[in-house]
Structures are given as C-alpha cells and as structure tokens.
Write an enzyme that holds these catalytic residues in place. Structure first.
Site, PDB file in Angstrom:
ATOM      1  N   HIS A 172       4.207  27.864  41.991  1.00 49.71           N
ATOM      2  CA  HIS A 172       3.236  27.312  41.047  1.00 49.71           C
ATOM      3  C   HIS A 172       3.183  25.785  41.174  1.00 49.71           C
ATOM      4  CE1 HIS A 172       4.179  31.012  38.379  1.00 49.71           C
ATOM      5  NE2 HIS A 172       2.901  31.105  38.674  1.00 49.71           N
ATOM      6  N   CYS A 222       9.392  27.771  32.725  1.00 52.48           N
ATOM      7  CA  CYS A 222       8.791  29.121  32.726  1.00 52.48           C
ATOM      8  C   CYS A 222       9.233  30.004  31.572  1.00 52.48           C
ATOM      9  CB  CYS A 222       9.167  29.876  33.995  1.00 52.48           C
ATOM     10  SG  CYS A 222       9.349  28.866  35.440  1.00 52.48           S
TER      11      CYS A 222
END
Ligand code: CIR
Length: 252
Positions: free
Chosen positions: A160, A247
C-alpha cells in the site's frame, strides 16, 4: 486530536491471511500479546478503544484500516481490492455509522485504506494492486465535497502507499528513499528512511506520540531528533502478514 479508535482482535486463523513476506510463520499467542499491547498504547493516549471480535471468514479483518477512511465529516467505506477481503467493509459499515455519516466506494472502483494518506486537508491516494484508478477517483470526488484536495500516487513498490510513506504531524513525512524522490512529496519536510529500515515507515502518529515498530535503531535516532515522544511496539507477527501499526486501527 483523536478521541476514538476501532480495532479488531486477530482470529485464531490470522496466519491464513494474505502475505508476500518470507519471515516465517506467524504465532497466534505472540500476535495476541502484541495486539493487546497495541490496544494498551492507544488507551494510554486517551483514546476510547472499540474492540471488535475476530471474523472467522476473514483472517485479515484485524487490519481494519483497510475497510474505511474516517474524517470528521464522513466515513468512506472502501471496496477492498483483495477478493478474500471483500465483505469486511460491509461489516465495519454499521459500526462506523454509529459515529459518522457513511458513504461508499462503488465497484468497479476498489480501494483499501492503507492506500490513503491524510496530510492536513490533503489526501494522497495510492493506486496499487489493491486500489484502482476508479476507486481513487471516486474517493477524490467524495472528499472534494468536504473541501479536501487530493492527488493520486502510483504505488510501484510495497503493498500500500502507507507501506512507504506516513505522516509525522505538521508538514513532515516519514518516507522511503524511493518515494522521497517523487514529485508529489516535494513540498514536505521529509525524514528519509535508511533502505534497510524501510518497514519502519509504518509509524503511527497519534495525539502527539510517535508509535514506531521496535527494532529499527537508525529510524529511532532520526525520529528522536524531531523531539517528539516515541513509543516502540513489537509488531513482528503483523509484519509477517504484511501489516503493521497503522493497519490495525481506525482512528478518529
Ligand atoms: C493484506 O494483504 O491485505 C493483509 N495481509 C495486510 C494488510 C495490511 N494493511 C495495511 O497496510 N493497511
């Protein structure tokens, strides 16, 4: 300042989640201890922490950040690009609806929260294997309604966008060498990571505290120079699953 965080406990099958790393198999009891320490850290910073139960069908669901992007005005529910994670967003939506108006990224758009970096009133949106152009464009249009600007960044390397760049408050970014060269980030003060410590880019700035992964001494020295308080947490097991500090929660 954030007042709340949502986390989800890892399930017994968390090690069956997606991963591209080669760091050995992840251990459940160690994971649970590390997750507990993570929750404690957020509590110690004054956050109200909402702890959700594991989802058997979704071994990656404790990476709640990927399911939504929460801002003061609205929560944008994502549409995860990983097929095995699709559906996690449906389950988070009613939780967030208790705190915010919600809106959604619609197919064929895909987006995961790990690709969205908020820097003041600006968003960087990574286009990656998980977030497509359409999802990024939808997100840009949604946030524009609330007066935010946004910019799309191609994520060549890493899972990401936030695997490579994160905010440290004010106008400062913690960024890998590769990303530091990109035009997009030129207007920011940059703390450029040592290549051997690129994982430490996933440092979480919450309510004035830098929460960094343990085991990255050069990055720690660089961060100490900023004069902000630092907390180190061992996230070895989440790392084995391609995840980390940012996350594992939604902060708002
Ligand atoms: C996945 O591949 O989707 C998970 N194993 C890791 C997700 C990490 N999330 C994040 O960086 N925001």
């Amino acid at each position: 300042m954030f007042t709340r965080a949502i986390v989800r406990k890892p399930g017994k099958n968390f090690a069956q989640g997606l991963t591209t790393t080669n760091l050995g198999s992840a251990d459940y009891s160690r994971m649970m201890d590390q997750h507990q320490a993570y929750v404690q850290a957020l509590l110690s910073l004054g956050l109200d922490v909402i702890v959700l139960d594991p989802l058997k069908e979704y071994p990656d669901a404790y990476f709640v950040e990927d399911t939504a992007v929460v801002m003061p005005e609205v929560a944008v529910i994502t549409n995860p690009g990983a097929p095995s994670r699709r559906g996690e967003e449906e389950i988070i939506q009613p939780v967030l609806a208790g705190y915010r108006k919600t809106t959604r990224i619609q197919p064929p758009g895909t987006m995961e929260g790990g690709d969205v970096l908020m820097a003041g009133r600006h968003f960087f949106i990574g286009v990656s294997a998980r977030t497509n152009e359409e999802g990024a464009a939808q997100f840009g249009r949604i946030v524009a309604r609330y007066g935010y600007t946004s910019m799309i960044v191609p994520v060549g390397q890493g899972l990401h966008l936030k695997s490579s760049v994160n905010g440290l408050g004010d106008n400062t970014l913690l960024i890998t060498e590769e990303f530091s060269k990109m035009e997009y980030f030129k207007g920011y003060d940059q703390v450029v990571l040592d290549n051997d410590e690129a994982y430490a880019s996933n440092t979480l700035f919450v309510n004035g505290m830098l929460i960094m992964p343990a085991g990255f001494p050069r990055t720690k020295a660089q961060l100490q120079a900023l004069g902000l308080p630092i907390m180190e947490l061992d996230v070895s097991e989440a790392r084995k699953m391609d995840g980390g500090l940012t996350c594992m929660s939604l902060r708002f």
